[in-house]
Design a protein around this motif. Structure first.
Motif, short mmCIF file in Angstrom:
data_model
loop_
_atom_site.label_atom_id
_atom_site.label_comp_id
_atom_site.label_asym_id
_atom_site.label_seq_id
_atom_site.Cartn_x
_atom_site.Cartn_y
_atom_site.Cartn_z
N GLY A 242 -3.04 5.09 1.08
CA GLY A 242 -2.41 5.68 -0.10
C GLY A 242 -0.94 5.34 -0.20
O GLY A 242 -0.42 5.10 -1.30
N ALA A 243 -0.27 5.31 0.94
CA ALA A 243 1.17 5.00 0.94
C ALA A 243 1.42 3.58 0.45
O ALA A 243 2.32 3.33 -0.37
CB ALA A 243 1.73 5.18 2.35
N LEU A 244 0.63 2.62 0.93
CA LEU A 244 0.83 1.23 0.53
C LEU A 244 0.46 1.02 -0.94
O LEU A 244 1.11 0.24 -1.64
CB LEU A 244 0.00 0.31 1.43
N LYS A 245 -0.57 1.71 -1.40
CA LYS A 245 -0.94 1.60 -2.82
C LYS A 245 0.13 2.25 -3.71
O LYS A 245 0.38 1.78 -4.82
CB LYS A 245 -2.31 2.22 -3.06
N THR A 246 0.73 3.32 -3.23
CA THR A 246 1.84 3.92 -3.97
C THR A 246 3.02 2.96 -4.04
O THR A 246 3.67 2.82 -5.07
CB THR A 246 2.28 5.24 -3.28
N LEU A 247 3.29 2.28 -2.92
CA LEU A 247 4.36 1.28 -2.89
C LEU A 247 4.10 0.19 -3.92
O LEU A 247 5.01 -0.25 -4.63
CB LEU A 247 4.47 0.68 -1.49
N ALA A 248 2.84 -0.21 -4.04
CA ALA A 248 2.48 -1.28 -4.98
C ALA A 248 2.70 -0.86 -6.43
O ALA A 248 2.93 -1.71 -7.30
CB ALA A 248 1.02 -1.69 -4.77
N SER A 249 2.63 0.44 -6.69
CA SER A 249 2.77 0.94 -8.07
C SER A 249 4.22 1.05 -8.52
O SER A 249 4.49 1.29 -9.70
CB SER A 249 2.09 2.31 -8.20
N LEU A 250 5.17 0.87 -7.61
CA LEU A 250 6.59 0.97 -7.96
C LEU A 250 7.07 -0.30 -8.66
O LEU A 250 6.41 -1.34 -8.57
CB LEU A 250 7.42 1.19 -6.69
N PRO A 251 8.21 -0.23 -9.34
CA PRO A 251 8.79 -1.45 -9.91
C PRO A 251 9.04 -2.47 -8.80
O PRO A 251 9.61 -2.14 -7.76
CB PRO A 251 10.11 -0.96 -10.53
N ALA A 252 8.58 -3.68 -9.02
CA ALA A 252 8.64 -4.74 -8.00
C ALA A 252 7.87 -4.34 -6.76
O ALA A 252 8.10 -4.88 -5.66
CB ALA A 252 10.08 -5.07 -7.64
N GLY A 253 6.94 -3.42 -6.92
CA GLY A 253 6.18 -2.90 -5.78
C GLY A 253 5.32 -3.95 -5.12
O GLY A 253 5.14 -3.92 -3.89
N SER A 254 4.76 -4.87 -5.91
CA SER A 254 3.90 -5.89 -5.32
C SER A 254 4.70 -6.77 -4.36
O SER A 254 4.18 -7.19 -3.31
CB SER A 254 3.26 -6.74 -6.42
N VAL A 255 5.96 -7.03 -4.71
CA VAL A 255 6.81 -7.84 -3.83
C VAL A 255 7.10 -7.06 -2.55
O VAL A 255 7.01 -7.60 -1.43
CB VAL A 255 8.13 -8.22 -4.53
N LEU A 256 7.46 -5.78 -2.70
CA LEU A 256 7.75 -4.94 -1.54
C LEU A 256 6.52 -4.82 -0.65
O LEU A 256 6.62 -4.91 0.59
CB LEU A 256 8.20 -3.55 -2.00
N LEU A 257 5.35 -4.63 -1.27
CA LEU A 257 4.11 -4.50 -0.50
C LEU A 257 3.81 -5.80 0.24
O LEU A 257 3.36 -5.78 1.39
CB LEU A 257 2.95 -4.13 -1.43
N GLY A 258 4.06 -6.93 -0.42
CA GLY A 258 3.84 -8.21 0.23
C GLY A 258 4.73 -8.38 1.45
O GLY A 258 4.28 -8.88 2.49
N VAL A 259 5.99 -7.96 1.32
CA VAL A 259 6.92 -8.06 2.45
C VAL A 259 6.47 -7.16 3.60
O VAL A 259 6.44 -7.58 4.77
CB VAL A 259 8.35 -7.69 2.01
N VAL A 260 6.10 -5.92 3.28
CA VAL A 260 5.64 -4.99 4.31
C VAL A 260 4.35 -5.51 4.95
O VAL A 260 4.18 -5.46 6.18
CB VAL A 260 5.42 -3.58 3.73
N GLY A 261 3.43 -6.01 4.11
CA GLY A 261 2.17 -6.55 4.65
C GLY A 261 2.41 -7.70 5.61
O GLY A 261 1.80 -7.76 6.69
N ALA A 262 3.32 -8.60 5.24
CA ALA A 262 3.64 -9.73 6.12
C ALA A 262 4.26 -9.22 7.42
O ALA A 262 3.98 -9.74 8.51
CB ALA A 262 4.60 -10.69 5.42
N GLY A 263 5.09 -8.18 7.31
CA GLY A 263 5.71 -7.61 8.50
C GLY A 263 4.70 -6.97 9.42
O GLY A 263 4.79 -7.08 10.65
#
Length: 280
Positions: A242-263
């Motif tokens: 749920g936390a990661l999906k919430t992150l994805a819903s934010l402005p530029a969230g997909s980019v942030l989620l991609g960075v966190v996922g890579a990390g």
């Protein structure tokens, strides 16, 4: 007096035997496999998160989703059985480390820190081991639903919102600790660093980025608990997925989620490297 002395001698013998077992090379090598399995889980979570960032994947971006991916792969159940047993052995090793490490540590504050740190790791690997073995046996687990149910149970008790906030604060502290450990390279204290420059750099990069990324994810989970308490809605606290999906819903969230996922993927790589260089 004789019976009391006999009991003490017996307890001492059991303690010595337990220490020898925990230090046995076979036991330690199997336990190291627990780091590898943990690394695989984190890599898969990171991959699922990257897919979410790109607009795909219906899988849960948490350990349940990662283990389900392993279970559905050819030979996945065998890997889950082996990984689950290895993480169970690693759990036992950390419990032994908490006991024997405290025994040989003189300073009170250092002793308490060692025990808390070792037992905390034991709890994490125990939870992973149980979940992996559940999937290996053909079961399943929805950590997001379980987190929501736990939150609902807490809210239904006296002072429930305060308890939920307290849980959120604990998760925030753990997340902050991960970020600090990564930024300060404190994780290197848990390793016997190799002399080779290439491998040392690989450990440093994966450890720094991995710990910070995982810490950010945990901080978001902690904030979700706080949000659930403020809105009196247990569904808001839905775990890592749920936390990661919430992150994805934010402005530029997909980019942030991609960075966190890579990390998180790099954290998984670090865990695999740790299986080789962690002192046991």
């Amino acid at each position: 007096m004789a019976s009391l002395q006999g009991a003490k001698d017996g307890a001492g013998h059991v303690e010595d035997t337990a220490e020898k077992v925990a230090e046995h090379p076979v036991f330690e090598n199997i336990a190291r496999g627990g780091f590898v399995m943990s690394g695989l889980v984190h890599v898969l979570i990171g991959v699922i998160a990257l897919r979410l960032a790109l607009g795909g994947s219906g899988q849960e971006a948490d350990q349940g989703g990662a283990l389900q991916a392993v279970a559905s792969a050819p030979g996945g159940s065998i890997l889950l059985w082996g990984g689950g047993v290895a993480m169970a052995m690693l759990t036992i090793w950390y419990v032994a480390e908490a006991w024997f490490g405290a025994k040989w540590t003189r300073q009170g504050s250092e002793k308490a820190k060692h025990v808390v740190k070792s037992l905390g790791k034991a709890v994490v690997y125990a939870a992973l081991a149980v979940t992996a073995l559940r999937f290996a046996a053909g079961g399943s687990s929805d950590s997001g639903e379980q987190t929501s149910q736990l939150t609902a149970g807490l809210m239904g008790s006296p002072g429930g919102r305060v308890l939920v906030v307290a849980v959120g604060l604990v998760v925030l502290v753990i997340g902050g600790y991960h970020v600090y450990t990564g930024a300060s390279r404190g994780f290197e204290d848990d390793l016997r660093l190799p002399r080779g420059e290439t491998m040392g750099t690989a450990i440093a990069v994966t450890g720094v980025v991995g710990y910070i990324a995982k810490g950010i994810a945990l901080i978001i989970v902690g904030l979700m608990f706080g949000w659930a308490a403020l809105t009196a809605d247990p569904e808001k606290a839905s775990g890592l997925d749920g936390a990661l999906k919430t992150l994805a819903s934010l402005p530029a969230g997909s980019v942030l989620l991609g960075v966190v996922g890579a990390g998180v993927i790099l954290y998984g790589v670090y865990a695999v490297l740790r299986s080789r260089y962690a002192p046991m």
